[in-house]
Scaffold this active site. Sequence first.
Site, PDB file in Angstrom:
ATOM      1  N   CYS A   1       6.023  -6.482   4.287  1.00  0.00           N
ATOM      2  CA  CYS A   1       4.837  -6.450   3.426  1.00  0.00           C
ATOM      3  C   CYS A   1       4.407  -5.051   3.019  1.00  0.00           C
ATOM      4  O   CYS A   1       3.530  -4.906   2.169  1.00  0.00           O
ATOM      5  CB  CYS A   1       3.676  -7.138   4.130  1.00  0.00           C
ATOM      6  SG  CYS A   1       3.108  -6.261   5.623  1.00  0.00           S
ATOM      7  N   GLN A   2       4.990  -4.021   3.604  1.00  0.00           N
ATOM      8  CA  GLN A   2       4.483  -2.662   3.391  1.00  0.00           C
ATOM      9  C   GLN A   2       4.348  -2.289   1.916  1.00  0.00           C
ATOM     10  O   GLN A   2       3.417  -1.588   1.536  1.00  0.00           O
ATOM     11  CB  GLN A   2       5.386  -1.626   4.074  1.00  0.00           C
ATOM     12  CG  GLN A   2       5.417  -1.739   5.574  1.00  0.00           C
ATOM     13  CD  GLN A   2       6.565  -2.585   6.070  1.00  0.00           C
ATOM     14  OE1 GLN A   2       6.995  -3.520   5.413  1.00  0.00           O
ATOM     15  NE2 GLN A   2       7.059  -2.286   7.254  1.00  0.00           N
TER      16      GLN A   2
END
Length: 160
Positions: free
Chosen positions: A27-28
């Site tokens: 998700c970064q």
Amino acid sequence: MKHLGNVTEINGSKIEPVDIITFGSPCQDMSVAGKREGMKHEDEGHDETTRSGLFYEAIRIIKEMRDATNGQYPKYAVWENVPGAFSSNKGRDFHAVLEAFCSVCDSTVSIPEPCDTNRPDKLVWNKAGEIVGDNYSVAWRTLDAQYWGVPQRRKRIYLV
């Protein structure tokens, strides 16, 4: 549940067919706490693959398994990610997620873009929704961990 290692090295046609594939792509690159570089993958025409772009590897595996089993497996796929996926790349990353999921069963699918009338360059997604096609459906909803026995607020998108 089996862990198969590096997602880029898995061939969906060579692993045991399963009813459900569940995954949460990194998700970064979509998180508001991250750099917001978006969901990019070289196979999608980008110069590089971001961590969040590994999403496309899971879609590839699903397609390979379905091809190898004449569309029988997997019967379901579940994806989890941060709500930042709704707004990453001006909403276009979530649009790409929906098109990729639907393309597993319909290679000609075209998902409408819900535009913001105040900002026509930005797509705005509801926290819950569905797409129904011929012999497939996709639904998503944002859930908060605090309502599932976890002592913290932690919202996530779940898409099936």
